[in-house]
Enzyme design. Structure first.
Site, PDB file in Angstrom:
ATOM      1  N   ASP A   1       0.855  -1.191   0.000  1.00 26.33           N
ATOM      2  CA  ASP A   1       0.000   0.000   0.000  1.00 26.33           C
ATOM      3  C   ASP A   1       0.885   1.233   0.000  1.00 26.33           C
ATOM      4  O   ASP A   1       1.956   1.238   0.620  1.00 26.33           O
ATOM      5  CB  ASP A   1      -0.915   0.003   1.231  1.00 26.33           C
ATOM      6  CG  ASP A   1      -2.135   0.904   1.027  1.00 26.33           C
ATOM      7  OD1 ASP A   1      -3.253   0.359   0.963  1.00 26.33           O
ATOM      8  OD2 ASP A   1      -1.966   2.139   0.913  1.00 26.33           O
TER       9      ASP A   1
ATOM     10  N   LYS B   1      -0.769   2.576   7.041  1.00 24.85           N
ATOM     11  CA  LYS B   1      -1.387   1.242   7.010  1.00 24.85           C
ATOM     12  C   LYS B   1      -0.305   0.160   7.073  1.00 24.85           C
ATOM     13  O   LYS B   1      -0.467  -0.862   7.748  1.00 24.85           O
ATOM     14  CB  LYS B   1      -2.212   1.075   5.732  1.00 24.85           C
ATOM     15  CG  LYS B   1      -3.499   1.870   5.765  1.00 24.85           C
ATOM     16  CD  LYS B   1      -4.348   1.554   4.560  1.00 24.85           C
ATOM     17  CE  LYS B   1      -5.626   2.377   4.619  1.00 24.85           C
ATOM     18  NZ  LYS B   1      -6.076   2.814   3.314  1.00 24.85           N
TER      19      LYS B   1
ATOM     20  N   PHE C   1     -16.907 -10.884  -1.934  1.00 27.43           N
ATOM     21  CA  PHE C   1     -18.283 -10.828  -1.436  1.00 27.43           C
ATOM     22  C   PHE C   1     -18.269 -10.698   0.083  1.00 27.43           C
ATOM     23  O   PHE C   1     -18.981 -11.406   0.791  1.00 27.43           O
ATOM     24  CB  PHE C   1     -19.052 -12.091  -1.849  1.00 27.43           C
ATOM     25  CG  PHE C   1     -19.143 -12.283  -3.339  1.00 27.43           C
ATOM     26  CD1 PHE C   1     -20.016 -11.522  -4.097  1.00 27.43           C
ATOM     27  CD2 PHE C   1     -18.347 -13.213  -3.985  1.00 27.43           C
ATOM     28  CE1 PHE C   1     -20.100 -11.695  -5.473  1.00 27.43           C
ATOM     29  CE2 PHE C   1     -18.426 -13.395  -5.360  1.00 27.43           C
ATOM     30  CZ  PHE C   1     -19.309 -12.631  -6.111  1.00 27.43           C
TER      31      PHE C   1
ATOM     32  N   GLN D   1     -35.062  -7.506   6.315  1.00 23.87           N
ATOM     33  CA  GLN D   1     -35.202  -6.819   7.600  1.00 23.87           C
ATOM     34  C   GLN D   1     -35.390  -5.329   7.341  1.00 23.87           C
ATOM     35  O   GLN D   1     -34.559  -4.690   6.697  1.00 23.87           O
ATOM     36  CB  GLN D   1     -33.944  -7.066   8.453  1.00 23.87           C
ATOM     37  CG  GLN D   1     -33.962  -6.385   9.802  1.00 23.87           C
ATOM     38  CD  GLN D   1     -35.165  -6.792  10.646  1.00 23.87           C
ATOM     39  OE1 GLN D   1     -35.457  -7.980  10.812  1.00 23.87           O
ATOM     40  NE2 GLN D   1     -35.895  -5.799  11.145  1.00 23.87           N
TER      41      GLN D   1
ATOM     42  N   CYS E   1     -20.693  -0.261  -0.213  1.00 23.81           N
ATOM     43  CA  CYS E   1     -20.890  -1.060  -1.426  1.00 23.81           C
ATOM     44  C   CYS E   1     -22.200  -0.794  -2.161  1.00 23.81           C
ATOM     45  O   CYS E   1     -22.183  -0.496  -3.352  1.00 23.81           O
ATOM     46  CB  CYS E   1     -20.808  -2.541  -1.091  1.00 23.81           C
ATOM     47  SG  CYS E   1     -19.154  -3.032  -0.631  1.00 23.81           S
TER      48      CYS E   1
HETATM   49  C1  UDX Z   1     -22.461  -5.955   0.968  1.00 21.06           C
HETATM   50  C2  UDX Z   1     -22.724  -7.386   0.477  1.00 21.06           C
HETATM   51  O1  UDX Z   1     -23.604  -8.044   1.398  1.00 21.06           O
HETATM   52  C3  UDX Z   1     -21.405  -8.126   0.328  1.00 21.06           C
HETATM   53  O2  UDX Z   1     -21.650  -9.409  -0.222  1.00 21.06           O
HETATM   54  C4  UDX Z   1     -20.510  -7.316  -0.634  1.00 21.06           C
HETATM   55  O3  UDX Z   1     -19.285  -7.940  -0.843  1.00 21.06           O
HETATM   56  C5  UDX Z   1     -20.299  -5.931  -0.094  1.00 21.06           C
HETATM   57  O4  UDX Z   1     -21.585  -5.290   0.075  1.00 21.06           O
HETATM   58  P1  UDX Z   1     -21.921  -4.785   3.287  1.00 21.06           P
HETATM   59  O5  UDX Z   1     -22.002  -3.498   2.532  1.00 21.06           O
HETATM   60  O6  UDX Z   1     -20.790  -5.018   4.224  1.00 21.06           O
HETATM   61  O7  UDX Z   1     -21.912  -6.027   2.278  1.00 21.06           O
HETATM   62  O8  UDX Z   1     -23.252  -4.888   4.159  1.00 21.06           O
HETATM   63  P2  UDX Z   1     -24.613  -5.715   4.182  1.00 21.06           P
HETATM   64  O9  UDX Z   1     -24.611  -6.570   5.372  1.00 21.06           O
HETATM   65  O10 UDX Z   1     -24.892  -6.359   2.894  1.00 21.06           O
HETATM   66  O11 UDX Z   1     -25.651  -4.520   4.427  1.00 21.06           O
HETATM   67  C6  UDX Z   1     -25.825  -3.449   3.500  1.00 21.06           C
HETATM   68  C7  UDX Z   1     -26.874  -2.474   3.964  1.00 21.06           C
HETATM   69  O12 UDX Z   1     -28.177  -3.050   3.922  1.00 21.06           O
HETATM   70  C8  UDX Z   1     -26.701  -2.010   5.410  1.00 21.06           C
HETATM   71  O13 UDX Z   1     -27.049  -0.651   5.509  1.00 21.06           O
HETATM   72  C9  UDX Z   1     -27.670  -2.884   6.174  1.00 21.06           C
HETATM   73  O14 UDX Z   1     -28.047  -2.332   7.398  1.00 21.06           O
HETATM   74  C10 UDX Z   1     -28.829  -2.920   5.178  1.00 21.06           C
HETATM   75  N1  UDX Z   1     -29.738  -4.066   5.366  1.00 21.06           N
HETATM   76  C11 UDX Z   1     -29.266  -5.340   5.221  1.00 21.06           C
HETATM   77  C12 UDX Z   1     -31.087  -3.842   5.645  1.00 21.06           C
HETATM   78  O15 UDX Z   1     -31.523  -2.698   5.762  1.00 21.06           O
HETATM   79  N2  UDX Z   1     -31.921  -4.921   5.762  1.00 21.06           N
HETATM   80  C13 UDX Z   1     -31.482  -6.200   5.613  1.00 21.06           C
HETATM   81  O16 UDX Z   1     -32.321  -7.126   5.707  1.00 21.06           O
HETATM   82  C14 UDX Z   1     -30.110  -6.420   5.342  1.00 21.06           C
END
Ligand code: UDX
Length: 468
Positions: free
Chosen positions: A30, A35, A154, A275, A284
């Site tokens: 990096d 870091k 992922f 949820q 993401c």
């Molecule tokens: C996501 C993907 O899940 C992951 O596979 C990818 O590699 C990166 O992007 P992440 O951004 O870490 O991961 O979070 P995630 O757990 O997917 O939640 C994303 C958003 O959706 C959050 O704001 C979470 O609170 C919201 N969420 C998730 C809901 O509002 N309801 C749900 O049922 C699930």
């Protein structure tokens, strides 16, 4: 194998650590010396449960960190795991990818075959672009001396180690026989029973060793690049859909928790990502939906469902503000406590979260805002240095003279709040739980008016619990 992982951000540091834990000689590179110093001191450069245990165990043994790109020259596999932020038009900004490709190209060797694996989430066609850049800077022949494969990540923040060691799927985009062979060799320990067994002592979570192995899926490069975007956009659509149903329930009756549970019983739909919330955010989903939309529009084949999900999501953030206005009449001069700034629990990631959108709207309407987050306050403050809000070091303090306390992020510790104490501090005892996460019964016992999402109060079960 000899591996280099370029980028010690979220994806690179987790991927590099996991590869090192699997016995690969892994160097994380990096340009940020901070870091690299942290890694070399045996500290994780990011907040992620489990990294603090693994990094000190591995550093100097199979995990190395440096600011020099020179280890690329000997590597069999070089991962590119640098950031791809959204550009001004919503499409991914590839400037870091291009700069990295140039550095790799200068060091590629004709002595051995090198696989360059794209871990960063990149638009369709980026593997081709990187191939061209590498050929130009190295003077070597693509597919003879090196190949570029797509290997999207992922990882969910907060569960990244679990996801990297026990993935649902490993996707490899390549049609190059040697590229495929080297990636299979690299991931052998991730997908073999022996790999699982060797790694299990490192984890705080338990895993069923008899569970089916990860799906190792090989396809062409463009399809692999698209799988990542298609998956994240689909999950975003799923959440937007349940959030819209929550809004519908509030006007026609019904309980969104039960609707999600009932829908989830259909194995074609499943329970996950249904949820209710104040909307999705994070590093993401917003970026990836924006990129896939911009690409689809560019090619005249707009993903209309994704566009609607994005609009619906902003509507959901705003809906929280509207609910507060409905209850408090006006927000002018009202004091609002916010529980949770990070986009979800178990992460300090407070970039572009629903909290920042909602707080902006509250401030615009003259509200006074006091906030708490177990991990996200540092990043939130750094990103929003001029925001006139008060940071509380204890969740109880968000209730001080407050007219409402709003739970945005479902950190486990918010279930332990002493509601009697919080109620005694509030000017108007009112809690809005945007995740249906808290126990309404306990909150009501403290004489606080409780409101969830997508569920009428008369539908609460006798113990007051509305979520599982
Ligand atoms: C996501 C993907 O899940 C992951 O596979 C990818 O590699 C990166 O992007 P992440 O951004 O870490 O991961 O979070 P995630 O757990 O997917 O939640 C994303 C958003 O959706 C959050 O704001 C979470 O609170 C919201 N969420 C998730 C809901 O509002 N309801 C749900 O049922 C699930």
């Amino acid at each position: 194998m000899k591996v280099v992982c370029i980028g010690a951000g979220y994806v690179g540091s987790v991927t590099g650590t996991a590869l090192a834990a699997n016995g690969h000689q892994t160097t994380v590179v990096d340009i940020d010396p901070d870091k690299i110093d942290r890694l070399n001191r045996g500290e994780s450069p990011i907040y992620e449960p489990g990294m603090d245990t693994l990094v000190p165990e591995l550093i100097g043994k199979s995990l190395f960190a440096t600011s020099s790109y020179d280890p690329v020259a000997d590597a069999e596999v070089v991962f590119i795991a640098v950031g791809t932020p959204s550009g001004a038009d919503g499409s991914a900004d590839l400037r870091y990818i291009k700069a990295t490709a140039e550095q790799i190209g200068k060091r590629l060797s004709s002595d051995h075959f090198t696989v360059i694996a794209m871990k960063s989430t990149v638009p369709v066609g980026t593997a081709e672009l990187v191939t061209t850049l590498l050929a130009e800077t190295s003077g070597l022949t693509a597919e003879t001396h090196f190949t570029v494969v797509s290997n999207p990540e992922f990882l969910r923040e907060g569960y990244a180690l679990e996801d990297v060691f026990f993935p649902d799927r490993i996707v490899i985009g390549s049609v190059h026989p040697q590229g495929l062979q080297q990636m299979r060799q690299l991931y052998q320990s991730f997908i073999s029973r022996e790999g699982y067994e060797r790694l299990t002592p490192h984890f705080t979570f338990t895993y069923d060793l008899n569970a089916p192995r990860a799906n190792y899926f090989e396809t062409d490069t463009k399809s692999a690049e698209l799988i990542k975007y298609a998956s994240n956009a689909f999950l975003a659509v799923k959440i937007s859909y349940i959030n819209e149903l929550a809004r519908l329930c509030e006007v026609i009756g019904g309980n969104v928790q039960d609707i999600a549970a009932g829908m989830g019983l259909d194995s074609r739909i499943g329970h996950k990502f249904l949820q209710v919330s104040s909307g999705w955010s994070g590093s993401c989903f917003p970026k990836d939906t924006s990129e896939i939309l911009s690409t689809s529009e560019k090619y005249g084949s707009e993903l209309m469902v994704v566009k609607a999900a994005v609009e619906s999501n902003e509507r959901m953030h705003m809906y929280v503000v509207e609910k507060l206005i409905r209850r408090l009449k006006s927000l002018n001069g009202k004091r609002i406590g916010i529980l949770g700034l990070s986009f979800k629990p178990n992460t300090d990631d407070a970039r572009k979260t629903q909290a920042s959108f909602i707080i902006d709207k509250l401030l615009e309407r003259g509200a006074l805002v006091q906030v708490h987050d177990p991990q996200g306050m540092g990043m939130f403050r750094a990103l929003n240095p001029d925001l006139p809000i008060e940071y509380c070091h204890d969740p109880i303090q968000t209730g001080r003279l407050a007219d409402a306390v709003v739970l945005l992020t479902h950190w486990q510790e918010y279930r332990e709040i002493d509601w009697q104490k919080l109620a005694s501090l509030m000017r108007q005892p009112y809690v809005l739980d945007t995740r249906n996460f808290l126990n309404p019964n306990e909150i009501q016992k403290a004489k606080i008016h409780y409101e969830g999402m997508g569920v009428s109060e008369h539908l609460l079960s006798p113990d007051g619990v509305i979520g599982q």
